[in-house]
Each structure stands twice: as structure tokens, then as C-alpha cells.
Write an enzyme that holds these catalytic residues in place. Structure first.
Site, PDB file in Angstrom:
ATOM      1  N   HIS A   1       0.812  -1.169   0.022  1.00 34.47           N
ATOM      2  CA  HIS A   1      -0.142   0.047   0.024  1.00 34.47           C
ATOM      3  C   HIS A   1       0.908   1.301   0.001  1.00 34.47           C
ATOM      4  CE1 HIS A   1      -4.141   1.712   1.135  1.00 34.47           C
ATOM      5  NE2 HIS A   1      -3.221   2.815   1.219  1.00 34.47           N
TER       6      HIS A   1
ATOM      7  N   ASP B   1       1.534   2.597   3.739  1.00 33.47           N
ATOM      8  CA  ASP B   1       0.545   3.836   3.462  1.00 33.47           C
ATOM      9  C   ASP B   1       1.262   5.163   3.289  1.00 33.47           C
ATOM     10  OD1 ASP B   1      -1.674   5.049   2.516  1.00 33.47           O
ATOM     11  OD2 ASP B   1      -2.549   5.153   4.537  1.00 33.47           O
TER      12      ASP B   1
END
Length: 394
Positions: free
Chosen positions: A54, A277
């Protein structure tokens, strides 16, 4: 290349021979042809390179935050050789052609391989999913990261299509009608809905940046019921709680109880992966309230310090979360120190503390709440396909 004077994740002496971009042999006292390049690990630990399920690089449209080259350099400096990119760019990545363009740019830079995901609904309009029926076999992952699909029927139809076409849904769980007043409920409800859809249609589902106890319990229950669900957590949701940090991210920093639930989920095996992230923003954008932080270059240090040194978890488990299992989820021949796998490695110093300095990050953006933190687990060198892509100063 022959890597000598290294230790493995269990602390045992090891040598690794790399040939034609693959691991040729692992052991001690390896006999290799004359003239091979030798990399002296100087007693450091050799691990499979990290794989990020991610990540955001902001190409196209937001290159002032991060571009493919700076994202690649940041990833390599953090020990990553593969990242999975989100589609919330400008334009939104809703086609295989746009995905291929980003992947080609990364290949030209050559520091980090990428997969560019495609949006669930066209241009994030929340309704249109016709493009999913014509995606080529090269597209294996779709996501509405940053938004989540709000309409139940649209999401159900998307799951049905993905089961037929062997595509994995990656879920940002957020009911955006509820999140302005209760972000916990917003994540928990969307998590339950998507887990039920995964079980009903037997669609592979990967839950992104799980941050609450309730969401993790819903995922655990879905797994027990036979749903093909995997999940990731982030370093910042393991490190911070809402009493120690008010940095704006999405999902937000949670309570100490949530942090403990995530760590317990790692111990029990409910959590499959740790993902960064990595979300670069300019200083001006952060002042405007944009959510996100850079994380590629601090991820291993944060997780090794928190999970291994403080929580007593074995390094082998962290390798599983950051290398082996992410490779399995993404379908890669990476993530293991075994002959035949890609020759992607990272050399780390586990014993010498270092201090994070956001001004020395390779990312174009420096929105890093770990600035000034003292960590263990400094990345010394990254090797991709048998070639060094990053080497720190001594």
C-alpha cells in the site's frame, strides 16, 4: 554477487550467492566462480527485501508531492524492492493503459518494481464499474483507496465481477456519511460489509490500513468463516496512539487499546502484512489539513523497534509481515531467502540506534511525524535483482 559475513534473521552466519537476478545458493563456505562481485555485510543482518502492499507516488497529476523517481529512491532507501501503488491520482487510474504507463516509468528508473492498482469505480464516481469487465488479465488488484465505495449494490456487483475475473479487491473501509462524526463506526461498518461480500461471493479481499479493534475482530471472524480475506496494518498505527500524537492521517491515529489489539492480531496471525501507506504531501497541503505521512524510509526501523525490541516478537515474524506474506498476497517470486526466488535483499544494522531526520529523507515530501525518533534497524543496503539500489553512508 556473493554476500559474505552476514547473519540471517535468527542471528546465524550466512552467505548468499546471487546469479542472473535470482538466488543461486544459500549457506556457508559457498564455492562460486572466480570474479564474482563480493559484498561484505560486515556482520549485518541480511533479510528478504521488503514489499509494500500500500503506497502512494502521486504520478500522474500530483508530482509536486512525489514522482516515480523520488518515490523509487525513498522505497529503495527503506529496503523496498516492490510497492503496490494506489489509484487516487489525477486523473484517477481507471484503465490498464494508465497503470502500464506508471509501471513503465518505474521500470525506467529501475530502483523499485511496482504494481499500479486500478479504481473500483471509474474516476471514483462511486457507481460506474463497466471498465472492470474489460480489464486485461494483467490487472489483478482494484481499490477505491481514500474513499471506499459507498453504495452497497455497486460494491456487491464489483465483488461478483472480481470473482469471475480473478481480481482481488483492496478495501479502504470508511462509511463517509458516518466518518465526519464517528470515524470508528465508519471503519467498523465498512469492514463488516466487505467481509460479508467476500464470503458471499468468495472474492479475494485485502483490507487496507486496519486500525480499530472492531475491524480486526470482524476480519478474524470472516477468516474463521472461510472468507478469502487478508489484511494489513501500518507502522504509524502500531507506534502512535491518540494520546501521544494528533498527526492527521486517514484512518486516524487510534486509542492505546486499538494499538494493543493490532499487536495482539500480529501475535495471533490475524494480521497478514505491514504496509507503509506512504502518503507524501507538500508542507502547504498539510497545513490545509491533508491526511497522510511519508513512511517508506522509516517503516522497518519503526516496526523493528516497536515489535521486536519493545514487544519481544521474533524478527522472523516481522520478515513474514514485511516480505514473505506481502509477496504471497501480490503473487510475487520474492520475499524468501531460498534458491530460485528473486535476488532482492536488504542489509540492516539491528544494534546501532539512529535518529530520524526528515530533512535527510529521499522522498520529495517530508511530512514525517517520526522526525527525531530514535530507532533501531537502520537499512544499510538494498539489493534488487542482484544489483545494489541503495547503500547508506558508513
Amino acid at each position: 554477487m556473493l554476500i559474505r559475513n552476514a547473519k540471517d534473521s535468527a542471528g546465524k552466519a550466512i552467505e548468499v550467492w546471487l546469479r542472473d537476478g535470482k538466488i543461486a545458493a544459500v549457506g556457508l563456505g559457498l564455492l562460486v566462480p572466480e570474479g564474482e562481485e563480493v559484498l561484505d555485510a560486515k556482520g549485518r543482518t541480511v533479510l528478504p527485501a521488503f514489499i509494500d502492499t500500500h503506497c502512494h507516488w502521486r504520478t500522474p497529476g500530483f508530482e509536486y508531492k512525489e514522482d516515480v523517481e523520488t518515490g523509487s529512491r525513498a522505497a529503495a532507501a527503506g529496503g523496498y524492492t516492490f510497492v503496490n501503488l494506489m489509484p487516487n491520482t489525477k486523473p484517477v487510474c481507471s484503465s490498464a493503459a494508465q497503470a502500464a504507463m506508471v509501471e513503465q516509468k518505474a521500470a525506467e528508473v529501475g530502483l523499485c518494481d511496482v504494481n499500479q492498482t486500478v479504481s473500483i469505480t471509474e474516476n471514483f464516481d462511486g457507481k460506474t464499474i463497466d471498465h472492470l469487465k474489460t480489464l486485461p488479465a494483467s490487472v489483478k488488484f482494484i481499490t477505491e483507496d481514500g474513499h471506499g465505495v459507498q453504495d452497497n449494490a455497486t460494491m456487491a456487483r464489483a465483488f461478483a465481477i472480481c470473482t469471475q475475473r480473478d481480481i482481488t479487491v483492496m478495501s479502504h473501509a470508511e462509511d463517509m456519511e458516518i466518518s465526519p462524526w464517528d470515524y470508528r463506526l465508519a471503519e467498523d461498518l465498512e469492514t463488516v460489509r466487505n467481509c460479508w461480500l467476500s464470503e458471499y461471493y468468495q472474492t479475494r479481499l485485502h483490507m487496507c490500513h486496519v486500525s480499530t479493534r472492531g475491524a480486526l475482530e470482524a476480519i478474524q471472524m470472516a477468516k474463521l468463516r472461510g472468507a478469502p480475506v487478508t489484511c494489513e496494518v501500518t507502522p504509524h498505527h502500531l507506534w502512535f496512539n491518540n494520546e501521544t500524537c494528533d498527526y492527521r492521517v486517514n484512518p486516524p491515529i487510534r486509542t492505546a487499546d486499538d494499538v494493543q489489539a493490532l499487536i495482539d492480531g500480529i501475535r495471533s496471525g490475524v494480521v497478514d502484512a505491514i504496509a507503509t501507506d506512504h502518503a507524501p504531501h507538500s508542507e502547504e497541503d498539510k497545513l490545509k489539513g491533508m491526511a497522510g505521512m511519508v513512511g517508506s524510509e522509516t517503516a522497518f526501523g519503526v516496526c523493528y523497534t516497536k515489535l521486536c525490541r519493545e514487544e519481544g516478537l521474533p524478527l522472523e515474524l516481522l520478515v513474514h509481515l514485511m516480505s514473505t506474506r506481502p509477496a504471497e498476497i501480490l503473487g510475487l517470486a520474492k520475499g524468501q531467502l531460498e534458491p530460485g526466488y528473486d535476488a532482492d535483499f536488504v542489509l540492516v544494522d539491528l544494534d546501532t540506534p539512529y535518529t530520524v531526520d526528515k530533512e535527510k529523507l529521499h522522498s520529495k515530501s517530508h511530512n514525517c511525524p517520526f522526525d527525531g525518533a530514535q530507532l533501531y534497524g537502520r537499512v544499510y543496503a538494498t539489493i534488487k535483482g542482484g544489483k545494489i539500489t541503495y547503500q547508506a553512508e558508513e
